[in-house]
Design a protein around this motif. Structure first.
Motif, PDB file in Angstrom:
ATOM      1  N   LYS A   8       0.813  -1.216   0.000  1.00  0.00           N
ATOM      2  CA  LYS A   8       0.000   0.000   0.000  1.00  0.00           C
ATOM      3  C   LYS A   8       0.850   1.272   0.000  1.00  0.00           C
ATOM      4  O   LYS A   8       1.843   1.356   0.720  1.00  0.00           O
ATOM      5  CB  LYS A   8      -0.877  -0.014   1.249  1.00  0.00           C
ATOM      6  N   LEU A   9       0.436   2.228  -0.820  1.00  0.00           N
ATOM      7  CA  LEU A   9       1.052   3.560  -0.793  1.00  0.00           C
ATOM      8  C   LEU A   9       0.462   4.284   0.422  1.00  0.00           C
ATOM      9  O   LEU A   9      -0.721   4.603   0.447  1.00  0.00           O
ATOM     10  CB  LEU A   9       0.716   4.304  -2.092  1.00  0.00           C
ATOM     11  N   VAL A  10       1.310   4.480   1.458  1.00  0.00           N
ATOM     12  CA  VAL A  10       0.753   5.067   2.687  1.00  0.00           C
ATOM     13  C   VAL A  10       0.881   6.580   2.707  1.00  0.00           C
ATOM     14  O   VAL A  10       0.121   7.259   3.389  1.00  0.00           O
ATOM     15  CB  VAL A  10       1.365   4.453   3.970  1.00  0.00           C
ATOM     16  N   PHE A  22       7.112   8.825  -2.517  1.00  0.00           N
ATOM     17  CA  PHE A  22       6.154   7.805  -2.116  1.00  0.00           C
ATOM     18  C   PHE A  22       6.702   7.043  -0.909  1.00  0.00           C
ATOM     19  O   PHE A  22       7.879   6.668  -0.889  1.00  0.00           O
ATOM     20  CB  PHE A  22       5.937   6.784  -3.257  1.00  0.00           C
ATOM     21  N   SER A  23       5.831   6.795   0.067  1.00  0.00           N
ATOM     22  CA  SER A  23       6.186   5.937   1.198  1.00  0.00           C
ATOM     23  C   SER A  23       5.277   4.717   1.147  1.00  0.00           C
ATOM     24  O   SER A  23       4.045   4.859   1.074  1.00  0.00           O
ATOM     25  CB  SER A  23       5.954   6.666   2.528  1.00  0.00           C
ATOM     26  N   ILE A  29      11.409  -5.781   2.362  1.00  0.00           N
ATOM     27  CA  ILE A  29      12.494  -5.145   1.601  1.00  0.00           C
ATOM     28  C   ILE A  29      13.360  -4.303   2.537  1.00  0.00           C
ATOM     29  O   ILE A  29      14.598  -4.369   2.502  1.00  0.00           O
ATOM     30  CB  ILE A  29      11.920  -4.277   0.452  1.00  0.00           C
ATOM     31  N   VAL A  30      12.711  -3.530   3.402  1.00  0.00           N
ATOM     32  CA  VAL A  30      13.438  -2.630   4.317  1.00  0.00           C
ATOM     33  C   VAL A  30      14.448  -3.403   5.164  1.00  0.00           C
ATOM     34  O   VAL A  30      15.573  -2.959   5.363  1.00  0.00           O
ATOM     35  CB  VAL A  30      12.422  -1.880   5.220  1.00  0.00           C
ATOM     36  N   ASP A  31      14.043  -4.584   5.638  1.00  0.00           N
ATOM     37  CA  ASP A  31      14.906  -5.370   6.536  1.00  0.00           C
ATOM     38  C   ASP A  31      16.236  -5.768   5.899  1.00  0.00           C
ATOM     39  O   ASP A  31      17.222  -5.953   6.588  1.00  0.00           O
ATOM     40  CB  ASP A  31      14.179  -6.658   6.974  1.00  0.00           C
ATOM     41  N   ILE A  32      16.246  -5.928   4.571  1.00  0.00           N
ATOM     42  CA  ILE A  32      17.476  -6.454   3.945  1.00  0.00           C
ATOM     43  C   ILE A  32      18.151  -5.445   3.005  1.00  0.00           C
ATOM     44  O   ILE A  32      19.235  -5.718   2.502  1.00  0.00           O
ATOM     45  CB  ILE A  32      17.189  -7.772   3.176  1.00  0.00           C
ATOM     46  N   GLY A  65       9.195  -0.223   9.129  1.00  0.00           N
ATOM     47  CA  GLY A  65       9.109  -1.055   7.922  1.00  0.00           C
ATOM     48  C   GLY A  65       8.615  -0.268   6.719  1.00  0.00           C
ATOM     49  O   GLY A  65       7.992  -0.816   5.803  1.00  0.00           O
ATOM     50  N   ILE A  66       8.887   1.027   6.719  1.00  0.00           N
ATOM     51  CA  ILE A  66       8.431   1.879   5.611  1.00  0.00           C
ATOM     52  C   ILE A  66       9.601   2.187   4.679  1.00  0.00           C
ATOM     53  O   ILE A  66      10.702   2.515   5.125  1.00  0.00           O
ATOM     54  CB  ILE A  66       7.834   3.214   6.132  1.00  0.00           C
ATOM     55  N   LEU A  67       9.309   2.080   3.406  1.00  0.00           N
ATOM     56  CA  LEU A  67      10.304   2.313   2.357  1.00  0.00           C
ATOM     57  C   LEU A  67       9.909   3.585   1.614  1.00  0.00           C
ATOM     58  O   LEU A  67       8.744   3.759   1.266  1.00  0.00           O
ATOM     59  CB  LEU A  67      10.232   1.107   1.418  1.00  0.00           C
TER      60      LEU A  67
END
Ligand SMILES: Cc1cc2nc3c(=O)[nH]c(=O)nc-3n(C[C@H](O)[C@H](O)[C@H](O)COP(=O)(O)OP(=O)(O)OC[C@H]3O[C@@H](n4cnc5c(N)ncnc54)[C@H](O)[C@@H]3O)c2cc1C
Length: 263
Positions: A8-10, A22-23, A29-32, A65-67
């Motif tokens: 989801k685009l938050v 965009f967030s 993905i963020v974790d690695i 956990g937000i990219l």
């Protein structure tokens, strides 16, 4: 191993008329992910445009956990992407690229960026500062109206130098001129750069003349982003004229030791 997320685009922010941040929720993905990694983003549910578009990671919010990624509207793909609204879902593959920025044991570094090339440098500066490294940042814009993220980069650098090509804001001229001036006065352990090709060529030349390690992120035009189409080949340095050797930005890069590539 890259993950594919349908997420989801938050938060959607318009930074300039043609520039969007965009967030998205993407803990997997963020974790690695590492500074310099990029994403391949599917634009549409249907297959037009067929190819995903490569966009760099701007910020990794590890706690939430937000990219975050930032993109400029260039053509059809990014135009359509810019129409997504908060709550919409986006199909993203990442993190991609095995060549990422390495901080090694450096104590005093220069980070050089221009145009859309400044975005992948934010996470690099952030992690370097967290590690106690002295971050000298040089970022270049065409003019005052295009200056973005000044506060964000200021927070993540020990010293920020902003330049505009026409001198309409802060320092006039190319960012690398200011890096070179500082280099004449202080020792720098490494240079990291992402931006237009002439900037990268100048960074490579300066680093090699002064014998300073230099890592370049090459945002070559890219097809698949997964090493299949071979559309993003760059020549390796010192390869024979009659038998040139190539490496692929999507798989081996996008970040390379400047001495390894001919640009
Ligand atoms: C590893 C990598 C990371 C990138 N990171 C970012 C980023 O963080 N933010 C961002 O805004 N853009 C980034 N780009 C560039 C982005 O991928 C292109 O702007 C986008 O694919 C254009 O797609 P489009 O469908 O809108 O335009 P298209 O219709 O495909 O092209 C429109 C115009 O953009 C030009 N163009 C296409 N691809 C590129 C490219 N790679 N570089 C420069 N010009 C191009 C075309 O020549 C054409 O003039 C990155 C590219 C790569 C390879």
């Amino acid at each position: 191993m890259p993950k594919q997320v349908y997420t989801k685009l938050v938060k959607k922010e318009k930074l300039l008329d043609d520039l969007y941040k965009f967030s998205v929720e993407a803990k997997e993905i963020v974790d690695i992910a590492k500074p310099g990694n990029f994403l391949e983003i599917r634009i549409n549910e249907n297959l037009d445009p067929f190819l995903r578009r490569p966009i760099s990671i701007y910020n990794l919010n590890k706690e939430k956990g937000i990219l975050e990624f930032i993109f400029q509207v260039k053509g059809k793909g990014t135009q359509l992407l810019s129409k997504k609204e908060e709550g919409d879902f986006i199909d993203i593959i990442g993190p991609l690229g095995s060549g990422t920025f390495k901080l090694e044991e450096y104590k005093n570094i220069a980070i050089l960026g221009g145009g859309i090339g400044i975005f992948p440098l934010y996470e690099l500066a952030k992690e370097a500062k967290q590690d106690g490294i002295n971050v000298n940042m040089y970022i270049e814009f065409r003019n005052k109206n295009l200056v973005v993220l000044e506060k964000e980069f200021e927070e993540k650098s020990s010293k920020l130098t902003i330049t505009t090509d026409d001198g309409s804001y802060k320092n006039s001229g190319f960012a690398i001129q200011y890096l070179e001036r500082d280099l004449n006065e202080n020792k720098l352990d490494a240079i990291y750069a992402c931006g237009p090709l002439p900037m990268l060529r100048a960074a490579k030349k300066l680093a090699e003349e002064r014998n300073i390690p230099c890592q370049l992120s090459l945002e070559e035009k890219m097809g698949c982003g997964l090493g299949v189409c071979l559309g993003c080949a760059v020549k390796t340095a010192n390869s024979p004229v009659d038998n040139p050797q190539y490496i692929h930005v999507c798989k081996a890069g996008p970040v390379f030791d400047s001495k390894l590539v001919e640009i």
